[in-house]
Design an enzyme around this catalytic site. Structure first.
Site, mmCIF file in Angstrom:
data_model
loop_
_atom_site.group_PDB
_atom_site.id
_atom_site.type_symbol
_atom_site.label_atom_id
_atom_site.label_comp_id
_atom_site.label_asym_id
_atom_site.label_seq_id
_atom_site.Cartn_x
_atom_site.Cartn_y
_atom_site.Cartn_z
ATOM 1 N N ASP A 171 34.738 48.022 49.398
ATOM 2 C CA ASP A 171 35.122 48.540 50.717
ATOM 3 C C ASP A 171 36.617 48.812 50.859
ATOM 4 O OD1 ASP A 171 36.276 46.071 50.878
ATOM 5 O OD2 ASP A 171 35.238 45.442 52.685
ATOM 6 N N TYR A 268 45.619 47.230 45.715
ATOM 7 C CA TYR A 268 45.543 46.179 44.700
ATOM 8 C C TYR A 268 46.466 46.421 43.503
ATOM 9 C CZ TYR A 268 41.774 43.585 46.915
ATOM 10 O OH TYR A 268 41.036 42.812 47.783
HETATM 11 P P1 NAD Z 1 31.100 33.095 51.252
HETATM 12 O O1 NAD Z 1 31.441 31.999 50.311
HETATM 13 O O2 NAD Z 1 31.289 32.898 52.695
HETATM 14 O O3 NAD Z 1 29.571 33.503 51.034
HETATM 15 C C1 NAD Z 1 28.977 33.612 49.800
HETATM 16 C C2 NAD Z 1 27.588 32.975 49.836
HETATM 17 O O4 NAD Z 1 27.008 33.165 48.542
HETATM 18 C C3 NAD Z 1 27.588 31.475 50.102
HETATM 19 O O5 NAD Z 1 26.744 31.151 51.172
HETATM 20 C C4 NAD Z 1 27.076 30.882 48.795
HETATM 21 O O6 NAD Z 1 26.304 29.715 48.963
HETATM 22 C C5 NAD Z 1 26.252 32.022 48.238
HETATM 23 N N1 NAD Z 1 26.020 31.937 46.797
HETATM 24 C C6 NAD Z 1 26.899 31.589 45.836
HETATM 25 N N2 NAD Z 1 26.309 31.644 44.634
HETATM 26 C C7 NAD Z 1 25.038 32.047 44.832
HETATM 27 C C8 NAD Z 1 23.929 32.274 43.967
HETATM 28 N N3 NAD Z 1 24.047 32.121 42.648
HETATM 29 N N4 NAD Z 1 22.753 32.660 44.506
HETATM 30 C C9 NAD Z 1 22.635 32.821 45.845
HETATM 31 N N5 NAD Z 1 23.644 32.621 46.720
HETATM 32 C C10 NAD Z 1 24.831 32.222 46.209
HETATM 33 O O7 NAD Z 1 31.929 34.365 50.736
HETATM 34 P P2 NAD Z 1 32.430 35.672 51.519
HETATM 35 O O8 NAD Z 1 33.903 35.587 51.684
HETATM 36 O O9 NAD Z 1 31.609 35.907 52.701
HETATM 37 O O10 NAD Z 1 32.210 36.791 50.432
HETATM 38 C C11 NAD Z 1 30.960 37.081 49.859
HETATM 39 C C12 NAD Z 1 31.128 38.027 48.700
HETATM 40 O O11 NAD Z 1 31.420 39.335 49.157
HETATM 41 C C13 NAD Z 1 32.261 37.673 47.748
HETATM 42 O O12 NAD Z 1 31.866 37.969 46.419
HETATM 43 C C14 NAD Z 1 33.357 38.592 48.154
HETATM 44 O O13 NAD Z 1 34.297 38.762 47.138
HETATM 45 C C15 NAD Z 1 32.541 39.819 48.424
HETATM 46 N N6 NAD Z 1 33.187 40.894 49.170
HETATM 47 C C16 NAD Z 1 33.241 42.090 48.563
HETATM 48 C C17 NAD Z 1 33.796 43.159 49.176
HETATM 49 C C18 NAD Z 1 33.892 44.442 48.417
HETATM 50 O O14 NAD Z 1 34.619 45.315 48.773
HETATM 51 N N7 NAD Z 1 33.183 44.629 47.310
HETATM 52 C C19 NAD Z 1 34.300 43.028 50.475
HETATM 53 C C20 NAD Z 1 34.236 41.782 51.109
HETATM 54 C C21 NAD Z 1 33.658 40.723 50.435
HETATM 55 C C1 G6P Z 2 38.863 43.825 50.378
HETATM 56 C C2 G6P Z 2 38.295 44.028 49.016
HETATM 57 C C3 G6P Z 2 37.257 42.998 48.732
HETATM 58 C C4 G6P Z 2 37.825 41.611 48.907
HETATM 59 C C5 G6P Z 2 38.392 41.464 50.290
HETATM 60 C C6 G6P Z 2 39.130 40.137 50.400
HETATM 61 O O1 G6P Z 2 37.908 44.115 51.334
HETATM 62 O O2 G6P Z 2 37.742 45.283 48.825
HETATM 63 O O3 G6P Z 2 36.779 43.192 47.432
HETATM 64 O O4 G6P Z 2 36.831 40.637 48.707
HETATM 65 O O5 G6P Z 2 39.309 42.488 50.555
HETATM 66 O O6 G6P Z 2 39.300 39.852 51.740
HETATM 67 P P1 G6P Z 2 39.647 38.363 52.214
HETATM 68 O O7 G6P Z 2 39.763 38.524 53.679
HETATM 69 O O8 G6P Z 2 38.469 37.505 51.794
HETATM 70 O O9 G6P Z 2 40.897 37.981 51.522
HETATM 71 MN MN MN Z 3 36.612 45.314 46.851
#
Ligand code: NAD
Ligand code: G6P
Ligand code: MN
Length: 445
Positions: A171, A268
Site C-alpha cells: 500500500d 523506503y
Molecule cells: P498484528 O501483529 O497486529 O497482526 C498480525 C496477526 O497475525 C496477529 O493477530 C497474529 O497472531 C497473526 N499471525 C501471526 N502469525 C500467524 C500465522 N502463522 N497464522 C495465522 N495468523 C498469524 O500486525 P499488523 O501491524 O496489523 O500487520 C499485519 C501485517 O500486515 C504485517 O505483516 C504488516 O507488515 C502487514 N502490512 C502490510 C502492508 C503492505 O503494504 N503490504 C501495509 C500494512 C500492514
Molecule cells: C506502509 C508499508 C507497509 C508497512 C507499513 C508500516 O504502509 O507499505 O508495508 O507495513 O507502512 O506501518 P506502521 O504504521 O506499522 O509502521
Molecule cells: Mn508495503
C-alpha cells in the site's frame, strides 16, 4: 443478482482487521460478501477483534454469515478469497528486528535491511502454510497477500509455490499517490495514470499523468517534492502514516529525490541511500514497534473491548480504512474481470527489459479474472538497475538461505545489503538475530 463471495481474513487479530471490515462493508455494492471468516493462530488476540466485529456486522450487515476460528480446515473451506495480513512473531519480534541492528549502528526497520531479512525468514514458512491450507481446502481460491516483508514473501512464492494463485501487493505507492493527489489538488489518486518500477519498498515513478487529459504532471510534482518531499500542505487528518516518525520519512524524500531528479522515489529508499542519517535520527530504545504498540495496537484493542462491553458498535471510533479499498479493487478485478491497472509484485519476465527476468518486481499490471498481466516498462537507467541488482540478490539469498537451511547464504545476504557496511558487522547482527529467532526460522547449518 450479483455474485456473492466468501472471504477469509488471515491474521484476524491484526490491528488492521476492524478497519478492513469497515472498508469491506462500505464496498458491498461492488464486492458483495456472503460469508466472512477470520483465521489466526493466536486465539485470544483474534477473539477480541472478532467479538467486536461480530457486533458491528450484526448491526450493519446481518446478511453476512460471520465466524472466526483457529482451525485451518474450518477457515479455508468454501472460500473464494483469502486476504492475508499476518505478522509472524508479532510486534515483540518487530521490536527485536529494529533494535538489534541499531545497537550495531545499522538501520533497524520492519522491512528494510537486517530487520526485514529476519522478518522474512519468519514470514516465509507462515505464508507458505497459509497458501497450502487454502489450496487444500479451497483449490480455486485466490490469496491477496499483503503480509510483509512483501519483497521476500513474493520471492518465496516464486521459488516455492510458482503456480499458486497468490497476488502480492503493497500500500505504500497508494499512500504516496494519495499524498500527491492532495498536493496537486486532485480528489483521488485514480485520476492519475502512472508508470512505476522497482522492487517492493524499492521503486520509482517515471511517469505521472492526468488520466483524462494526458497532461504530464511530473514537472509540478518535482517542483513540490524538491521543497517539501511528500509532506502535503494539509494535515491529512485520519489518513494513514501521520505519526511524527512518518513525517520525517516524507520530508527526507527531498534528499532521496535529489539523487535522481528524473524520477520520484518510494519513501523506503531512504534506508538504502541515507542509512547513516537514519541511524543518527533513530531512537535506539523506543522504535516504531514501540510507537505502534503504544499507539495503534492499544487504540484498536481498547476500542474492541469497549464495543464488546457496550454490546453495540453504533458509536464506534473505528474508521474505514479507506486506503485499504485497493484490496477490494484487486478482488473485484479478479471476480468481475474489471482489467483494473494496479501495481503488483510479479515476476519480471522481460517487463523491465534490461533487468533479471526472474526477479520479483513491483510494476503496473492489468488485473483480470486470470490474474495479473504485467505492463512493459522497457529499459531502466543504470543507477536504478545497479541498486536493484544488489537488492534483488539480497532478497534471493534470504530465500535461498531458507530453502537450503544455509547460514552461509544468509550471511551473504546480510553482507550484500546496502544497509550494512561490512561482512563482520553483518555477522555480528546475524548471530544476535539468530539467537532470538530460533523458534521461527528454519534451522541454519
Ligand atoms: P498484528 O501483529 O497486529 O497482526 C498480525 C496477526 O497475525 C496477529 O493477530 C497474529 O497472531 C497473526 N499471525 C501471526 N502469525 C500467524 C500465522 N502463522 N497464522 C495465522 N495468523 C498469524 O500486525 P499488523 O501491524 O496489523 O500487520 C499485519 C501485517 O500486515 C504485517 O505483516 C504488516 O507488515 C502487514 N502490512 C502490510 C502492508 C503492505 O503494504 N503490504 C501495509 C500494512 C500492514
Ligand atoms: C506502509 C508499508 C507497509 C508497512 C507499513 C508500516 O504502509 O507499505 O508495508 O507495513 O507502512 O506501518 P506502521 O504504521 O506499522 O509502521
Ligand atoms: Mn508495503
Amino acid at each position: 443478482m450479483k455474485k456473492e463471495f466468501s472471504v477469509v481474513i488471515a491474521g484476524g487479530g491484526s490491528t488492521f482487521t476492524p478497519g478492513i471490515v469497515m472498508m469491506l462493508l462500505e464496498n458491498q455494492d461492488r464486492f458483495p460478501i456472503r460469508k466472512l471468516k477470520f483465521y489466526d493462530n493466536f486465539a485470544s488476540r483474534q477473539e477480541t477483534v472478532a467479538e467486536a466485529c461480530k457486533i458491528l456486522l450484526q448491526e450493519r450487515a446481518p446478511q453476512i454469515e460471520f465466524s472466526y476460528t483457529t482451525d485451518p480446515e474450518e477457515a479455508f473451506t468454501d472460500v473464494d478469497f483469502c486476504m492475508a495480513h499476518i505478522r509472524a512473531g508479532l510486534y515483540a519480534m518487530r521490536e527485536q528486528d529494529e533494535k538489534i541492528p541499531l545497537r550495531h549502528g545499522c538501520v533497524g526497520q520492519e522491512t528494510c535491511g537486517p530487520g526485514g531479512m529476519a522478518y522474512g525468514l519468519r514470514s516465509i514458512p507462515a505464508v507458505i502454510e497459509l497458501i497450502d491450507y487454502m489450496e487444500k481446502y479451497s483449490p480455486n481460491a485466490w490469496m491477496l497477500n499483503y503480509s510483509n516483508p512483501a519483497a521476500i514473501v513474493a520471492e518465496a512464492c516464486r521459488v516455492l509455490r510458482p503456480n499458486s494463485k497468490v497476488l502480492n501487493i503493497c500500500d505504500m505507492p497508494i499512500g504516496i499517490e494519495t499524498r500527491i493527489a492532495e498536493i496537486l489538488g486532485y480528489e483521488d489518486r485514480k485520476q492519475f495514470d502512472v508508470m512505476y518500477y522497482g522492487l517492493n519498498h524499492f521503486g520509482w515513478w517515471k511517469e505521472f499523468k492526468d488520466a483524462k487529459t494526458g497532461e504530464d504532471l511530473m514537472p509540478r510534482i518535482k517542483a513540490y517534492v524538491k521543497e517539501h518531499g511528500y509532506l502535503p500542505p494539509s494535515a491529512m487528518n485520519g489518513a494513514q502514516h501521520t505519526d511524527e516518525s512518518w513525517k520525517d520519512t516524507f520530508i527526507k524524500v527531498r534528499d532521496v529525490y535529489a539523487l535522481d531528479p528524473e524520477t520520484i522515489p518510494n519513501t523506503y529508499l531512504k534506508y538504502y541511500l541515507y542509512p547513516d542519517y537514519v541511524v543518527e535520527h533513530s531512537d535506539k530504545v523506543y522504535t516504531r514497534a514501540n510507537e505502534v504498540m503504544d499507539g495503534r495496537e492499544k487504540e484498536v484493542f481498547t476500542e474492541c473491548h469497549r464495543i464488546i462491553a457496550a454490546g453495540t458498535a453504533k458509536d464506534t471510533t473505528i474508521e474505514v480504512e479507506e486506503h485499504a479499498s485497493y484490496i477490494v479493487d484487486l478482488a473485484t478485478a479478479i471476480a468481475f474481470n474489471t482489467k483494473e491497472r494496479m501495481l503488483l509484485i510479479v515476476p519480471n519476465n522481460g517487463a523491465i527489459s534490461n533487468f533479471d527476468p526472474t526477479a520479483m518486481v513491483e510494476i503496473p499490471c492489468i488485473v483480470d479474472n486470470t490474474g495479473a498481466k504485467p505492463m512493459q516498462i522497457g529499459e531502466i537507467p543504470e543507477f536504478q538497475k545497479g541498486m536493484m541488482n544488489q537488492q534483488v540478490s539480497v532478497e534471493k539469498l534470504v530465500v535461498q538461505a531458507h530453502v537450503e537451511g544455509s547460514y552461509q547464504r544468509l550471511w551473504q545476504a546480510f553482507t550484500l545489503s546496502a544497509t550494512i557496511p561490512s561482512a563482520s558487522k553483518a555477522k555480528d547482527i546475524l548471530d544476535e538475530m539468530l539467537e532470538v529467532n530460533k523458534e521461527y526460522w528454519v534451522e541454519l547449518g
